[in-house]
Design a protein around this motif. Structure first.
Motif, PDB file in Angstrom:
ATOM      1  N   THR A   9     -34.929  26.215 -30.648  1.00  0.00           N
ATOM      2  CA  THR A   9     -34.620  27.619 -30.363  1.00  0.00           C
ATOM      3  C   THR A   9     -33.131  27.859 -30.096  1.00  0.00           C
ATOM      4  O   THR A   9     -32.532  28.796 -30.635  1.00  0.00           O
ATOM      5  CB  THR A   9     -35.440  28.114 -29.154  1.00  0.00           C
ATOM      6  N   ALA A  10     -32.516  27.027 -29.269  1.00  0.00           N
ATOM      7  CA  ALA A  10     -31.109  27.229 -28.903  1.00  0.00           C
ATOM      8  C   ALA A  10     -30.205  27.156 -30.131  1.00  0.00           C
ATOM      9  O   ALA A  10     -29.306  27.994 -30.311  1.00  0.00           O
ATOM     10  CB  ALA A  10     -30.674  26.199 -27.857  1.00  0.00           C
ATOM     11  N   VAL A  63     -39.650  29.234 -26.105  1.00  0.00           N
ATOM     12  CA  VAL A  63     -38.524  28.300 -26.272  1.00  0.00           C
ATOM     13  C   VAL A  63     -39.051  26.981 -26.819  1.00  0.00           C
ATOM     14  O   VAL A  63     -39.878  26.316 -26.205  1.00  0.00           O
ATOM     15  CB  VAL A  63     -37.796  28.078 -24.928  1.00  0.00           C
ATOM     16  N   ALA A 105     -31.741  29.397 -23.681  1.00  0.00           N
ATOM     17  CA  ALA A 105     -32.699  28.425 -24.208  1.00  0.00           C
ATOM     18  C   ALA A 105     -32.150  27.007 -24.253  1.00  0.00           C
ATOM     19  O   ALA A 105     -32.902  26.057 -24.476  1.00  0.00           O
ATOM     20  CB  ALA A 105     -33.128  28.841 -25.615  1.00  0.00           C
ATOM     21  N   LYS A 142     -28.571  34.532 -25.421  1.00  0.00           N
ATOM     22  CA  LYS A 142     -29.941  34.074 -25.617  1.00  0.00           C
ATOM     23  C   LYS A 142     -29.975  32.582 -25.939  1.00  0.00           C
ATOM     24  O   LYS A 142     -30.885  31.864 -25.513  1.00  0.00           O
ATOM     25  CB  LYS A 142     -30.607  34.876 -26.737  1.00  0.00           C
TER      26      LYS A 142
END
Length: 241
Positions: free
Chosen positions: A171-172, A167, A201, A197
């Motif tokens: 990433t998010a 992460v 993150a 997902k």
């Protein structure tokens, strides 16, 4: 425009303060305080941030960090042509490439996704750090969608960074963009997986992945303070009794 009483100007990064040392002391202090106000207001009050950025620009237009701050403030209020001009000026002054992705996104904002996509293939991208390269990929995928190329947007986002389990700060947003792109081409089950997902993150709440997941699952949230919603619920209860 008023400066918050708790601001000293020392809140700025060391590199920015170093740039301001080229100015007379009192002027440097004034510019610094206006830049701190820009940073403080940019997300929640972009119009006000833009006002403070214009003051800083008027006081110190030859300072790269001032031009960059003015660019982000203009970008925040969707003045994309103005933002692009400021970013270009900052880049000319420093020779650095870190603004390349947001410059490309300004092209998108001006209705020129083809130009943004072309920028994604320029040598400048190879000079970006990992975060910058991910940002460029996000902009390129957005440009593909602007051009009606939804499937190509999905492919554009597929990358080692997306597949990685580590992460990172980006990433998010990358996972969220991929989920949204999947949803746009009708791959709903995969989209749900990637929204989950993204949420996993998203430690700083940068996305609305939780809301998108709830929407896909058919969950409807009712505001407890919404009188209309309460009236509707009461009506349903009366009808059932």
């Amino acid at each position: 425009m008023p400066i918050d009483e708790d601001i000293t100007g020392d809140e700025l990064d060391k590199d920015v303060r170093q740039e301001l040392m080229s100015l007379p002391k009192t002027l440097a202090e004034d510019v610094a305080k206006n830049l701190v106000m820009v940073a403080r207001l940019l997300d929640e009050e972009p119009e006000q941030a833009y006002g403070y950025a214009k003051i800083a620009l008027r006081l110190a237009s030859r300072v790269p960090s001032v031009r960059e701050a003015a660019g982000f403030a203009a970008y925040g209020v969707e003045k994309y042509a103005e933002a692009l001009a400021e970013f270009r000026a900052a880049r000319r002054m420093t020779g650095l490439q870190h603004l390349w992705p947001v410059m490309a996104d300004c092209e998108r904002g001006m209705g020129r996704p083809e130009k943004a996509l072309a920028m994604a293939g320029e040598p400048e991208v190879q000079k970006l750090d990992k975060a910058g390269q991910v940002e460029m990929r996000l902009v390129a995928a957005g440009a593909r969608r602007d051009m009606g190329q939804a499937d190509a947007a999905v492919v554009t986002l597929q990358s080692p960074e997306l597949a990685s389990n580590s992460v990172q700060p980006w990433t998010a947003r990358l996972r969220y963009a991929y989920a949204d792109a999947l949803l746009a081409v009708g791959r709903e089950s995969e989209a749900r997986e990637w929204f989950a997902k993204a949420l996993e993150a998203d430690q700083k709440g940068l996305t609305d992945a939780s809301d998108r997941l709830a929407e896909l699952d058919g969950v409807e949230f009712i505001d407890a303070l919404d009188e209309d919603a309460e009236d509707a619920e009461d009506g349903q209860d009366d009808a059932q009794s």
